[in-house]
Scaffold this active site. Structure first.
Site, PDB file in Angstrom:
ATOM      1  N   ASP A   1     -14.417  -6.949  12.878  1.00 15.46           N
ATOM      2  CA  ASP A   1     -13.448  -7.122  11.794  1.00 15.46           C
ATOM      3  C   ASP A   1     -13.665  -8.477  11.129  1.00 15.46           C
ATOM      4  O   ASP A   1     -13.888  -9.482  11.811  1.00 15.46           O
ATOM      5  CB  ASP A   1     -12.025  -7.048  12.367  1.00 15.46           C
TER       6      ASP A   1
ATOM      7  N   HIS B   1     -12.687  -3.331  10.536  1.00 14.86           N
ATOM      8  CA  HIS B   1     -11.345  -3.356   9.962  1.00 14.86           C
ATOM      9  C   HIS B   1     -10.740  -1.963   9.802  1.00 14.86           C
ATOM     10  O   HIS B   1      -9.524  -1.804   9.892  1.00 14.86           O
ATOM     11  CB  HIS B   1     -11.374  -4.064   8.603  1.00 14.86           C
TER      12      HIS B   1
ATOM     13  N   SER C   1      -3.605  -6.324   8.496  1.00 16.36           N
ATOM     14  CA  SER C   1      -4.267  -6.804   7.291  1.00 16.36           C
ATOM     15  C   SER C   1      -3.251  -7.524   6.406  1.00 16.36           C
ATOM     16  O   SER C   1      -2.574  -8.438   6.867  1.00 16.36           O
ATOM     17  CB  SER C   1      -4.949  -5.636   6.572  1.00 16.36           C
ATOM     18  N   TYR C   2      -3.105  -7.128   5.134  1.00 18.17           N
ATOM     19  CA  TYR C   2      -2.086  -7.741   4.272  1.00 18.17           C
ATOM     20  C   TYR C   2      -0.712  -7.608   4.928  1.00 18.17           C
ATOM     21  O   TYR C   2       0.102  -8.543   4.910  1.00 18.17           O
ATOM     22  CB  TYR C   2      -2.095  -7.041   2.912  1.00 18.17           C
TER      23      TYR C   2
ATOM     24  N   TRP D   1     -11.155  -5.467  -3.342  1.00 20.79           N
ATOM     25  CA  TRP D   1      -9.703  -5.399  -3.155  1.00 20.79           C
ATOM     26  C   TRP D   1      -8.972  -5.680  -4.463  1.00 20.79           C
ATOM     27  O   TRP D   1      -8.037  -4.963  -4.834  1.00 20.79           O
ATOM     28  CB  TRP D   1      -9.261  -6.396  -2.082  1.00 20.79           C
TER      29      TRP D   1
ATOM     30  N   TYR E   1       0.801  -1.226   0.000  1.00 19.35           N
ATOM     31  CA  TYR E   1       0.000   0.000   0.000  1.00 19.35           C
ATOM     32  C   TYR E   1       0.837   1.281   0.000  1.00 19.35           C
ATOM     33  O   TYR E   1       0.356   2.319   0.446  1.00 19.35           O
ATOM     34  CB  TYR E   1      -0.944  -0.004   1.204  1.00 19.35           C
TER      35      TYR E   1
END
Length: 581
Positions: free
Chosen positions: A259, A294, A136-137, A183, A69
């Site tokens: 989440d 989230h 997250s990722y 996504w 990101y």
């Protein structure tokens, strides 16, 4: 001998390539030095990497973040970590932003994480200790690197993430459609001149294998994830769970009840605390479990509910304290005890310390479904009572139409179907639909306090070969607002096994056990407990076409679904009640 020497020479060249290949920029601001480098992975692909450090500190432990990101958005975090006595390294994942290669989500992150940590460990400014941080990722890549056992990695802080990617995408056999479609639409190259279609329409596309075309361009990874609905060999590469207990790592686990990663994150903590091979590792786990979704971790406002000032947690400070304890080995923190679990009790809006999750001493307590066969809508006759039915009661019936699915959230002008949220919102508009069954207690005379995983056991039937049952646990306020606390679902053909689906026999009654996920709440006196039951949670999860044609089928059927609640066919909510204080 020549072959051996040639191999050794090649190995040396590869090791040398792990050094700095190119310094693209170097800036010094006050005591913060920033360098942008290209670091080569084992296959020669170079990843853009920023190093932030204080020139006055010749050597320090390193905090690493690897992200798809944009690493350049980490400057504020870098300044905070450097000020705290660390070196901060931020890297663009393979195929993203300024890094070379092609993004294949999660496919290379374990090896790239290993290679990056190996490179960090060779730098003169590294003290020999590395920690990883992010959510997250950016949290998943920590687990992926950790199971490769890179020398020097001594602590991680994976926030809101998975150890089994399948279990993150699928629940009860249904797929988190809006999440992965959105996504991948944002992370798959879009052809020039192409405009994305309205997601409200695209997400309704059948077969699911054509959703990417409905959005507007090919997305191979979306096709792949949607066309493998069972946890078979396709998912093995991104299933790390069985490897976690072998890790010798302190881990800070942070997630919220709302989440979509909540089940995975909490399960990872429980696994590490109870099954880690090394007793010391079991004692080096902490779970922070808040009221967040989230996008709101650490905040007090979550969707339509303000959980008060206590819910606004400084997660960055908690991470720094964890790293001071286990990465820097600062005596000021290592000597302080910490609670293995800190969970937020919704309703009374306070933090509670515990030794485990669920907290010790919980007592499973049942509320039973009752009605005269007319539990449809919140104005129906559905009841939740502490005693089971003493005599036969007619089942409750609703029709689940895949062409008119029950939305996950009430649709408003400000929140179209595609913008459904995971967080707490007033469910009462949905409870006016005739395809929603509603079961409520009377206004409570004393508070109900619980923490753990609520479970719903249903006896159900349908006139189709497959159907979904979605269950929401709801807190009904005296003013009529019905706020969702926890949600679960089950696709009927996967009721016994995800690997060996079993179709329904039309009209035959079967039993479903539906876990609603981690949750802790105090339902005050004067409020009501409620269960909402319907046939979809769209578009957060895909619709069940009710035909069992499979992932490439485009047909649909309206399912007449029933919930039974009579002696011998009890349906019940089981709450993990805490002992009275």
């Amino acid at each position: 001998m020549v072959g051996l020497l040639s191999g050794t020479s090649a190995c040396c060249r590869w090791l040398l390539s792990l050094t700095i290949l190119a310094v693209l920029s170097s800036t010094v601001s006050a005591e913060l030095r920033h360098e942008t480098l290209k670091v080569a992975m084992r296959d020669g692909v170079r990843l853009a990497t920023d190093v932030y450090r204080d020139d006055k500190v010749p050597q320090a432990p390193v905090v690493l973040i690897r992200t798809p990101y944009d690493r350049t958005r980490q400057k504020e975090a870098a300044e905070r970590w450097v000020k705290a006595g660390y070196i901060f390294v931020a890297q663009d994942c393979r195929g993203t932003r300024e890094s070379e290669g092609v993004l294949a989500p999660y496919n290379n992150e374990g090896q790239d994480g290993f290679d990056t940590i190996e490179w960090v460990m060779r730098q003169s400014w590294c003290s020999g200790r590395v920690g990883m941080v992010g959510g997250s990722y950016v949290g998943a890549v920590q687990w992926q690197a950790a199971v490769e056992h890179p020398p020097g990695l001594v602590v991680i802080a994976p926030q809101a993430t998975w150890s089994s990617f399948y279990r993150n995408l699928y629940l009860g056999g249904a797929v988190r459609l809006a999440l992965i479609a959105g996504w991948l639409a944002g992370n798959t190259p879009k052809p020039d001149g192409v405009t994305a279609a309205d997601m409200d329409q695209a997400l309704m596309k059948l077969p699911l294998s054509d959703v990417d075309e409905a959005i507007g361009w090919p997305m191979p990874w979306l096709d792949a994830w949607l066309t493998h609905p069972q946890p078979g060999g396709f998912w093995t590469r991104v299933d790390l769970t069985q490897q976690l207990p072998q890790l010798r790592l302190p881990v800070l686990h942070v997630v919220g009840y709302y989440d979509f990663f909540s089940r995975e994150s909490v399960d990872n903590f429980v696994l590490m605390q109870t099954q880690a091979a090394h007793p010391e590792t079991r004692q080096q786990q902490q779970l922070i479990l808040g009221p967040w979704d989230h996008g709101t971790i650490g905040r007090s406002q979550v969707a339509e509910v303000d959980f008060g000032a206590a819910a606004a947690l400084d997660v960055a400070a908690i991470q720094q304290d964890w790293f001071d304890r286990f990465l820097k080995l600062d005596p000021a923190t290592t000597d302080k005890p910490f609670s293995p679990v800190r969970y937020f009790s919704m309703g009374d809006n306070r933090w509670v310390d515990a030794q485990s999750w669920p907290p010790p001493g919980i007592r499973p307590t049942s509320w039973y479904l009752h009605s005269d066969g007319r539990a449809n809508t919140r104005r129906g006759t559905g009841q939740l009572l502490p005693v089971p039915p003493a005599a036969s009661q007619p089942p409750d019936t609703f029709r689940a139409d895949p062409q008119n699915p029950v939305p996950a959230s009430p649709v408003t002008a400000a929140r179209p179907l595609k913008a459904a949220v995971w967080g707490p919102v007033d469910q009462s508009p949905l409870e006016d639909r005739n395809d929603v069954l509603v079961y409520s207690t009377a206004p409570l005379t004393e508070a109900v306090v619980f923490a753990g995983t609520p479970v719903v056991q249903l006896h159900v039937s349908a006139d189709t070969v497959d159907a979904d049952w979605v269950v929401k646990l709801v807190d009904v306020h005296p003013d009529g607002r019905a706020i969702n606390l926890a949600t679960g679902l089950q696709r009927a053909r996967y009721r016994r096994s995800l690997l060996q689906p079993e179709l329904l026999q039309p009209g035959e009654v079967c039993e479903l056990t539906i876990e609603l996920g981690p949750c802790a709440a105090t339902i005050p006196a004067g409020h009501q407990l409620r269960l909402d039951i319907c046939g979809s949670l769209f578009p957060l999860f895909d619709r069940n076409p009710n035909t069992a044609e499979g992932i490439f089928g485009s047909g649909t059927a309206i399912a007449t679904e029933q919930v039974h609640h009579s002696p011998g066919r009890l349906s019940q909510l089981i709450l993990p009640i805490l002992p009275a204080q």
